[in-house]
Design a protein around this motif. Structure first.
Motif, PDB file in Angstrom:
ATOM      1  N   ARG A 174      17.656  60.044 -75.655  1.00 25.93           N
ATOM      2  CA  ARG A 174      16.553  59.105 -75.882  1.00 25.93           C
ATOM      3  C   ARG A 174      15.258  59.559 -75.208  1.00 25.93           C
ATOM      4  NH1 ARG A 174      13.998  55.234 -73.213  1.00 25.93           N
ATOM      5  NH2 ARG A 174      15.360  55.406 -71.399  1.00 25.93           N
ATOM      6  N   VAL A 175      15.330  59.990 -73.948  1.00 30.10           N
ATOM      7  CA  VAL A 175      14.098  60.305 -73.210  1.00 30.10           C
ATOM      8  C   VAL A 175      13.530  61.673 -73.567  1.00 30.10           C
ATOM      9  CG1 VAL A 175      14.812  58.810 -71.309  1.00 30.10           C
ATOM     10  CG2 VAL A 175      15.264  61.279 -71.175  1.00 30.10           C
ATOM     11  N   LEU A 176      14.328  62.535 -74.187  1.00 29.11           N
ATOM     12  CA  LEU A 176      13.842  63.851 -74.584  1.00 29.11           C
ATOM     13  C   LEU A 176      13.071  63.774 -75.902  1.00 29.11           C
ATOM     14  CD1 LEU A 176      16.800  66.249 -73.729  1.00 29.11           C
ATOM     15  CD2 LEU A 176      14.433  66.524 -72.957  1.00 29.11           C
ATOM     16  N   ALA A 177      11.994  64.508 -75.961  1.00 32.88           N
ATOM     17  CA  ALA A 177      11.226  64.608 -77.207  1.00 32.88           C
ATOM     18  C   ALA A 177      11.982  65.480 -78.204  1.00 32.88           C
ATOM     19  CB  ALA A 177       9.856  65.208 -76.914  1.00 32.88           C
ATOM     20  N   PRO A 178      11.682  65.361 -79.503  1.00 34.07           N
ATOM     21  CA  PRO A 178      12.280  66.264 -80.486  1.00 34.07           C
ATOM     22  C   PRO A 178      12.058  67.721 -80.088  1.00 34.07           C
ATOM     23  CG  PRO A 178      11.138  64.480 -81.592  1.00 34.07           C
ATOM     24  CD  PRO A 178      10.817  64.347 -80.140  1.00 34.07           C
ATOM     25  N   GLY A 179      13.130  68.496 -80.175  1.00 32.52           N
ATOM     26  CA  GLY A 179      13.066  69.890 -79.756  1.00 32.52           C
ATOM     27  C   GLY A 179      13.259  70.088 -78.273  1.00 32.52           C
ATOM     28  N   GLY A 180      13.520  69.000 -77.533  1.00 33.87           N
ATOM     29  CA  GLY A 180      13.666  69.083 -76.087  1.00 33.87           C
ATOM     30  C   GLY A 180      14.920  69.824 -75.655  1.00 33.87           C
ATOM     31  N   GLN A 211      34.835  70.043 -70.718  1.00 27.09           N
ATOM     32  CA  GLN A 211      34.748  68.591 -70.734  1.00 27.09           C
ATOM     33  C   GLN A 211      33.298  68.133 -70.828  1.00 27.09           C
ATOM     34  OE1 GLN A 211      36.791  66.804 -67.430  1.00 27.09           O
ATOM     35  NE2 GLN A 211      38.823  67.476 -68.100  1.00 27.09           N
ATOM     36  N   MET A 212      32.415  68.825 -70.113  1.00 25.95           N
ATOM     37  CA  MET A 212      31.007  68.478 -70.148  1.00 25.95           C
ATOM     38  C   MET A 212      30.436  68.633 -71.551  1.00 25.95           C
ATOM     39  SD  MET A 212      27.863  70.228 -70.277  1.00 25.95           S
ATOM     40  CE  MET A 212      28.187  71.849 -69.575  1.00 25.95           C
ATOM     41  N   ILE A 213      30.770  69.728 -72.216  1.00 28.66           N
ATOM     42  CA  ILE A 213      30.256  69.958 -73.571  1.00 28.66           C
ATOM     43  C   ILE A 213      30.772  68.886 -74.525  1.00 28.66           C
ATOM     44  CG2 ILE A 213      30.374  71.527 -75.550  1.00 28.66           C
ATOM     45  CD1 ILE A 213      30.266  73.845 -73.578  1.00 28.66           C
ATOM     46  N   ARG A 214      32.043  68.510 -74.388  1.00 27.37           N
ATOM     47  CA  ARG A 214      32.594  67.463 -75.253  1.00 27.37           C
ATOM     48  C   ARG A 214      31.886  66.129 -75.013  1.00 27.37           C
ATOM     49  NH1 ARG A 214      37.591  70.056 -74.034  1.00 27.37           N
ATOM     50  NH2 ARG A 214      38.052  68.520 -72.402  1.00 27.37           N
ATOM     51  N   SER A 215      31.556  65.844 -73.758  1.00 27.07           N
ATOM     52  CA  SER A 215      30.923  64.564 -73.441  1.00 27.07           C
ATOM     53  C   SER A 215      29.518  64.449 -74.022  1.00 27.07           C
ATOM     54  CB  SER A 215      30.875  64.362 -71.922  1.00 27.07           C
ATOM     55  OG  SER A 215      29.911  65.214 -71.322  1.00 27.07           O
ATOM     56  N   LEU A 216      28.885  65.580 -74.322  1.00 28.10           N
ATOM     57  CA  LEU A 216      27.518  65.579 -74.860  1.00 28.10           C
ATOM     58  C   LEU A 216      27.470  65.890 -76.350  1.00 28.10           C
ATOM     59  CD1 LEU A 216      25.797  67.575 -71.957  1.00 28.10           C
ATOM     60  CD2 LEU A 216      25.630  65.109 -72.364  1.00 28.10           C
ATOM     61  N   ALA A 217      28.647  66.072 -76.964  1.00 26.00           N
ATOM     62  CA  ALA A 217      28.713  66.583 -78.329  1.00 26.00           C
ATOM     63  C   ALA A 217      28.044  65.676 -79.359  1.00 26.00           C
ATOM     64  CB  ALA A 217      30.167  66.832 -78.727  1.00 26.00           C
ATOM     65  N   ASP A 218      27.952  64.379 -79.091  1.00 24.36           N
ATOM     66  CA  ASP A 218      27.350  63.466 -80.060  1.00 24.36           C
ATOM     67  C   ASP A 218      25.831  63.608 -80.137  1.00 24.36           C
ATOM     68  OD1 ASP A 218      29.819  62.424 -80.688  1.00 24.36           O
ATOM     69  OD2 ASP A 218      29.626  60.685 -79.361  1.00 24.36           O
ATOM     70  N   SER A 219      25.221  64.174 -79.098  1.00 22.54           N
ATOM     71  CA  SER A 219      23.761  64.169 -79.021  1.00 22.54           C
ATOM     72  C   SER A 219      23.126  65.545 -78.855  1.00 22.54           C
ATOM     73  CB  SER A 219      23.302  63.284 -77.858  1.00 22.54           C
ATOM     74  OG  SER A 219      23.797  61.966 -77.989  1.00 22.54           O
ATOM     75  N   PHE A 220      23.928  66.549 -78.450  1.00 19.47           N
ATOM     76  CA  PHE A 220      23.343  67.844 -78.098  1.00 19.47           C
ATOM     77  C   PHE A 220      24.185  68.990 -78.634  1.00 19.47           C
ATOM     78  CE2 PHE A 220      21.681  64.932 -74.935  1.00 19.47           C
ATOM     79  CZ  PHE A 220      20.354  65.308 -74.834  1.00 19.47           C
ATOM     80  N   THR A 273      20.146  72.023 -76.975  1.00 17.92           N
ATOM     81  CA  THR A 273      19.012  71.497 -77.732  1.00 17.92           C
ATOM     82  C   THR A 273      19.343  70.076 -78.177  1.00 17.92           C
ATOM     83  OG1 THR A 273      19.907  72.498 -79.756  1.00 17.92           O
ATOM     84  CG2 THR A 273      18.237  73.735 -78.551  1.00 17.92           C
ATOM     85  N   ARG A 274      18.328  69.263 -78.198  1.00 13.78           N
ATOM     86  CA  ARG A 274      18.473  67.864 -78.637  1.00 13.78           C
ATOM     87  C   ARG A 274      18.767  67.841 -80.122  1.00 13.78           C
ATOM     88  NH1 ARG A 274      15.356  63.725 -80.908  1.00 13.78           N
ATOM     89  NH2 ARG A 274      15.431  61.699 -79.853  1.00 13.78           N
ATOM     90  N   ARG A 275      19.859  67.214 -80.503  1.00 17.49           N
ATOM     91  CA  ARG A 275      20.220  67.161 -81.906  1.00 17.49           C
ATOM     92  C   ARG A 275      19.328  66.133 -82.620  1.00 17.49           C
ATOM     93  NH1 ARG A 275      26.212  66.117 -82.649  1.00 17.49           N
ATOM     94  NH2 ARG A 275      26.280  68.254 -81.877  1.00 17.49           N
ATOM     95  N   GLU A 276      18.750  66.536 -83.712  1.00 15.60           N
ATOM     96  CA  GLU A 276      17.885  65.655 -84.481  1.00 15.60           C
ATOM     97  C   GLU A 276      18.656  65.007 -85.627  1.00 15.60           C
ATOM     98  OE1 GLU A 276      15.186  65.269 -82.980  1.00 15.60           O
ATOM     99  OE2 GLU A 276      15.415  67.032 -81.685  1.00 15.60           O
ATOM    100  N   PRO A 277      18.214  63.823 -86.048  1.00 19.25           N
ATOM    101  CA  PRO A 277      18.913  63.145 -87.171  1.00 19.25           C
ATOM    102  C   PRO A 277      18.882  64.019 -88.413  1.00 19.25           C
ATOM    103  CG  PRO A 277      17.399  61.640 -86.055  1.00 19.25           C
ATOM    104  CD  PRO A 277      17.125  63.014 -85.513  1.00 19.25           C
ATOM    105  N   SER A 278      19.986  64.034 -89.137  1.00 14.91           N
ATOM    106  CA  SER A 278      20.067  64.861 -90.351  1.00 14.91           C
ATOM    107  C   SER A 278      19.434  64.139 -91.545  1.00 14.91           C
ATOM    108  CB  SER A 278      21.525  65.190 -90.665  1.00 14.91           C
ATOM    109  OG  SER A 278      22.296  64.010 -90.777  1.00 14.91           O
TER     110      SER A 278
END
Length: 278
Positions: A174-180, A211-220, A273-278
């Motif tokens: 949320r706090v990261l800008a697109p491309g953050g 484990q860390m990568i899995r925890s962020l997989a929905d957003s990054f 990288t911040r994942r952007e909506p498809s």
């Protein structure tokens, strides 16, 4: 006065409005007070930081003794190679937030390397944030809880650092800008192995990075990883500080080192990288 805070005040949102209705009311800095349009106000502490949580931090927050140990250990250069790697990865960033920043040491070193960037250090420990408020002229410091939500405007920052700290993927996104960019530091299994064996420090899960990568997989999406490894000979006093600067300070350890000890520092810096909506 309030130099670092004035530079990032427009990144912040009113934590009271956020808790009450989820809104993102901006704050305006006047003198030593920040106010939102709804009339809520926050006063800057005389040490220069801003407290943005309603209750005192929990028992897991860093104590003044832990902060003193961390300050001595970091000033001794134990993570200088790590700071250089983080700075290189975020070289193009201009608005950098560190969540779980502790004393702000890592963010300050990154700001030294990225000459025209500004930074915001966030941590739940008042003792740590008091030091962070004075760590760098282009950095502000706030007491906030990563798990409860960061009092930062959506898309306000273009880079976020998380060094051995809790990760809230949804808030980071949320706090990261697109491309953050998100830079996460995790210990490798043999990080501080000799010191762990000698003192009974808390162990490291062998699949911590996975484990860390899995925890962020929905957003990054991970885009790079770099290993940082070096060995130092620590005096008994410095070794004790390394033990007591982190979570092991909350647990029983035997600090009966009688001489220098050779210790390997081994961590991984994963950039996302911040994942952007498809």
């Amino acid at each position: 006065m309030n130099g670092g805070l004035a530079q990032v005040a427009d990144w912040l949102i009113c934590p009271v409005c956020r808790r009450q209705h989820g809104g993102e009311e901006p704050l305006r800095l006047t003198g030593r007070t920040l106010r939102c349009s709804s009339g809520h106000s926050l006063d800057v502490a005389r040490q220069g930081h801003l407290t943005m949580i309603p209750a005192p931090p929990g028992v897991n927050a860093d104590t003044p003794e832990m902060v003193a140990s961390r300050t001595r250990a970091l000033e001794a250069g134990i993570f200088d190679p790590l700071d250089r790697v983080i700075a290189r990865g975020l070289a193009g960033s201009r608005r950098i937030l560190e969540a779980g920043a502790g004393t702000g040491h890592h963010l300050a070193r990154v700001l030294d390397a990225v000459g025209d960037a500004h930074g915001l250090a966030s941590d739940i420990s008042v003792a740590a944030i008091r030091r962070a408020a004075k760590a760098h002229p282009r950095m502000a410091a706030i007491v906030a809880d990563t798990w409860q939500g960061l009092p930062v405007r959506s898309g306000a920052v273009d880079a976020l650092m998380c060094v051995f700290a809790p990760r809230n993927g949804g808030e980071f996104h949320r706090v990261l800008a697109p491309g953050g960019l998100l830079s996460v530091v995790t210990p490798m299994p043999h990080h501080l192995a000799a010191l762990r064996e000698a003192t009974g420090m808390i162990g490291i899960q062998p699949d911590k990075r996975e484990q860390m990568i899995r925890s962020l997989a929905d957003s990054f999406d991970p885009c790079a990883v770099e290993t940082v490894q070096h060995t130092m000979t620590l005096s008994p006093e410095l070794a004790a500080d390394v033990v007591q600067m982190g979570p092991s300070a909350h647990h029983t350890t035997h600090l009966d080192l009688t001489g220098p000890i050779e210790v390997t520092f081994a961590v991984e810096v994963t950039t996302f990288t911040r994942r952007e909506p498809s």
